[in-house]
Write a protein that holds these residues in place. Structure first.
Motif, PDB file in Angstrom:
ATOM      1  N   GLU A 155      -7.115  -6.590  21.295  1.00 23.18           N
ATOM      2  CA  GLU A 155      -6.716  -7.596  22.281  1.00 23.18           C
ATOM      3  C   GLU A 155      -5.224  -7.837  22.148  1.00 23.18           C
ATOM      4  OE1 GLU A 155      -8.907 -11.348  23.785  1.00 23.18           O
ATOM      5  OE2 GLU A 155      -7.652 -12.034  22.107  1.00 23.18           O
ATOM      6  N   LYS A 156      -4.532  -7.788  23.276  1.00 26.02           N
ATOM      7  CA  LYS A 156      -3.097  -8.017  23.303  1.00 26.02           C
ATOM      8  C   LYS A 156      -2.815  -9.266  24.141  1.00 26.02           C
ATOM      9  CE  LYS A 156      -1.658  -3.192  22.749  1.00 26.02           C
ATOM     10  NZ  LYS A 156      -2.946  -2.789  22.173  1.00 26.02           N
ATOM     11  N   PRO A 157      -2.727 -10.434  23.517  1.00 30.01           N
ATOM     12  CA  PRO A 157      -2.404 -11.656  24.270  1.00 30.01           C
ATOM     13  C   PRO A 157      -0.903 -11.796  24.455  1.00 30.01           C
ATOM     14  CG  PRO A 157      -2.820 -12.204  21.983  1.00 30.01           C
ATOM     15  CD  PRO A 157      -3.048 -10.713  22.108  1.00 30.01           C
ATOM     16  N   HIS A 158      -0.516 -12.396  25.566  1.00 29.47           N
ATOM     17  CA  HIS A 158       0.905 -12.680  25.824  1.00 29.47           C
ATOM     18  C   HIS A 158       1.759 -11.417  25.711  1.00 29.47           C
ATOM     19  CE1 HIS A 158      -0.466 -16.772  25.577  1.00 29.47           C
ATOM     20  NE2 HIS A 158      -0.803 -16.629  24.311  1.00 29.47           N
ATOM     21  N   VAL A 159       1.310 -10.361  26.362  1.00 30.81           N
ATOM     22  CA  VAL A 159       2.094  -9.127  26.357  1.00 30.81           C
ATOM     23  C   VAL A 159       3.408  -9.386  27.079  1.00 30.81           C
ATOM     24  CG1 VAL A 159       2.154  -6.712  27.106  1.00 30.81           C
ATOM     25  CG2 VAL A 159      -0.001  -7.744  26.373  1.00 30.81           C
ATOM     26  N   PRO A 160       4.526  -9.017  26.502  1.00 27.34           N
ATOM     27  CA  PRO A 160       5.818  -9.278  27.144  1.00 27.34           C
ATOM     28  C   PRO A 160       6.048  -8.364  28.337  1.00 27.34           C
ATOM     29  CG  PRO A 160       6.138  -7.942  25.194  1.00 27.34           C
ATOM     30  CD  PRO A 160       4.690  -8.343  25.201  1.00 27.34           C
ATOM     31  N   PHE A 161       7.022  -8.710  29.140  1.00 22.25           N
ATOM     32  CA  PHE A 161       7.447  -7.831  30.227  1.00 22.25           C
ATOM     33  C   PHE A 161       7.904  -6.505  29.616  1.00 22.25           C
ATOM     34  CE2 PHE A 161      10.936  -6.090  32.755  1.00 22.25           C
ATOM     35  CZ  PHE A 161      10.340  -5.994  34.014  1.00 22.25           C
ATOM     36  N   GLN A 162       7.362  -5.387  30.096  1.00 26.11           N
ATOM     37  CA  GLN A 162       7.713  -4.103  29.496  1.00 26.11           C
ATOM     38  C   GLN A 162       7.443  -2.959  30.462  1.00 26.11           C
ATOM     39  OE1 GLN A 162       4.982  -4.099  26.092  1.00 26.11           O
ATOM     40  NE2 GLN A 162       3.579  -2.750  27.188  1.00 26.11           N
ATOM     41  N   ASP A 163       8.206  -1.879  30.281  1.00 31.82           N
ATOM     42  CA  ASP A 163       7.929  -0.627  30.974  1.00 31.82           C
ATOM     43  C   ASP A 163       6.773   0.044  30.240  1.00 31.82           C
ATOM     44  OD1 ASP A 163       8.065   1.541  32.656  1.00 31.82           O
ATOM     45  OD2 ASP A 163      10.184   1.970  32.291  1.00 31.82           O
ATOM     46  N   PHE A 164       6.364   1.231  30.691  1.00 31.68           N
ATOM     47  CA  PHE A 164       5.232   1.900  30.073  1.00 31.68           C
ATOM     48  C   PHE A 164       5.467   2.095  28.577  1.00 31.68           C
ATOM     49  CE2 PHE A 164       4.160   3.176  34.436  1.00 31.68           C
ATOM     50  CZ  PHE A 164       2.792   2.877  34.421  1.00 31.68           C
ATOM     51  N   THR A 165       4.521   1.626  27.789  1.00 33.52           N
ATOM     52  CA  THR A 165       4.575   1.705  26.338  1.00 33.52           C
ATOM     53  C   THR A 165       3.305   2.372  25.829  1.00 33.52           C
ATOM     54  OG1 THR A 165       5.869  -0.336  26.252  1.00 33.52           O
ATOM     55  CG2 THR A 165       4.783   0.360  24.214  1.00 33.52           C
ATOM     56  N   LYS A 166       3.474   3.293  24.878  1.00 34.60           N
ATOM     57  CA  LYS A 166       2.339   4.046  24.363  1.00 34.60           C
ATOM     58  C   LYS A 166       1.606   3.263  23.284  1.00 34.60           C
ATOM     59  CE  LYS A 166       1.255   8.421  22.015  1.00 34.60           C
ATOM     60  NZ  LYS A 166       1.835   9.669  21.457  1.00 34.60           N
ATOM     61  N   TYR A 167       0.246   3.274  23.375  1.00 35.65           N
ATOM     62  CA  TYR A 167      -0.595   2.648  22.363  1.00 35.65           C
ATOM     63  C   TYR A 167      -1.635   3.658  21.895  1.00 35.65           C
ATOM     64  CZ  TYR A 167       1.459  -1.746  23.928  1.00 35.65           C
ATOM     65  OH  TYR A 167       2.347  -2.743  24.242  1.00 35.65           O
ATOM     66  N   THR A 168      -1.936   3.626  20.604  1.00 40.73           N
ATOM     67  CA  THR A 168      -2.882   4.566  20.013  1.00 40.73           C
ATOM     68  C   THR A 168      -3.891   3.813  19.163  1.00 40.73           C
ATOM     69  OG1 THR A 168      -1.209   6.306  19.957  1.00 40.73           O
ATOM     70  CG2 THR A 168      -3.115   6.611  18.543  1.00 40.73           C
ATOM     71  N   LEU A 169      -5.147   4.238  19.252  1.00 37.42           N
ATOM     72  CA  LEU A 169      -6.221   3.578  18.517  1.00 37.42           C
ATOM     73  C   LEU A 169      -7.250   4.621  18.097  1.00 37.42           C
ATOM     74  CD1 LEU A 169      -7.592   0.860  17.662  1.00 37.42           C
ATOM     75  CD2 LEU A 169      -8.750   0.905  19.871  1.00 37.42           C
ATOM     76  N   ASN A 170      -7.644   4.609  16.828  1.00 34.96           N
ATOM     77  CA  ASN A 170      -8.664   5.528  16.330  1.00 34.96           C
ATOM     78  C   ASN A 170     -10.014   4.819  16.228  1.00 34.96           C
ATOM     79  OD1 ASN A 170      -6.686   7.522  16.018  1.00 34.96           O
ATOM     80  ND2 ASN A 170      -6.234   6.878  13.928  1.00 34.96           N
TER      81      ASN A 170
END
Length: 236
Positions: free
Chosen positions: A148-163
């Motif tokens: 869960e990502k609360p209060h995600v800031p203003f951002q361009d495309f950002t890569k996220y990885t999860l196993n």
């Protein structure tokens, strides 16, 4: 003289071939087991399979996304649909999914064919247009909230990885979003099989960076070749 020159050229070509092979990342034979690690089991993870226009109403954006269930696709006022703001930013077929909802969460989901007890790596790119951080983005795997990502800031495309480790032959992947004033854009979703020791961190350079490093490496090889050739001529 000719024999020495020929050997020098052969030596330099051998070095260049080795660098090219290394920059590709695989260089040579790849077993079926190794190839399977890089197969994306997500259908339409780059969202390019469909037109931007709603097939039922060409004046509106398209909420029908091949391979995915969209929680708002059958609503009159849907909030999740395709648009052409993407990571790739190149061909007309590039797409992302725009996700926004208030006051409830909206989501897209897909059932993946997985192998029980097999490890997988999920990768996706997320952009956020909310400048006031009034947003939440959630990832569910197999019905469980795993991130869960609360209060995600203003951002361009950002890569996220999860196993994760699959617990059955069918695994639901779901992304849920909540926004008050803006929206998220989701793009380039992939799930690939991994083995112990192959798990990647988010600090791994992006493919574009790796390509740039490979080019710089080749430029360095070219410079060294010229220097070697010059030194050889001066010594002859």
């Amino acid at each position: 003289m000719k024999s020495t020159n020929k050997n020098l050229k052969h030596f330099l070509l051998t070095i260049s071939s080795a660098v090219v092979s290394t920059s590709v990342g695989i260089g040579g034979y790849v077993s079926q087991a190794q190839a399977a690690q890089f197969v994306n089991i997500v259908q339409n993870g780059d969202f390019t399979a469909d037109s931007l226009l709603n097939p039922n109403d060409p004046t509106r954006a398209n909420p029908f996304i091949t391979g995915w269930y969209n929680s708002t696709q059958n609503e009159t006022f849907y909030t999740t649909y395709l648009e052409n703001y993407t990571v790739d930013r190149e061909a007309d077929l590039s797409r992302s999914v725009r996700m926004a909802a208030f006051p409830d969460f909206t989501y897209i989901s897909q059932n993946l064919n997985t192998k029980k007890n097999q490890k997988y790596q999920l990768t996706y790119y997320l952009a956020n247009s909310d400048e006031e951080d009034l947003s939440v983005f959630r990832t569910y795997i197999g019905g469980n909230l795993v991130d869960e990502k609360p209060h995600v800031p203003f951002q361009d495309f950002t890569k996220y990885t999860l196993n994760f480790t699959a617990t059955s032959a069918i695994t639901e992947l779901k992304f849920a979003a909540h926004q008050r004033k803006a929206w998220y854009n989701l793009d380039n979703v992939s799930v690939v099989r991994i083995d112990d020791g192959d798990e990647q961190s988010t600090s791994v350079p992006e493919p574009s960076i790796m390509a740039g490093l490979a080019v710089l490496g080749m430029m360095g090889i070219g410079t060294r070749k010229n220097r070697l050739a010059s030194n050889y001529k001066s010594q002859s």
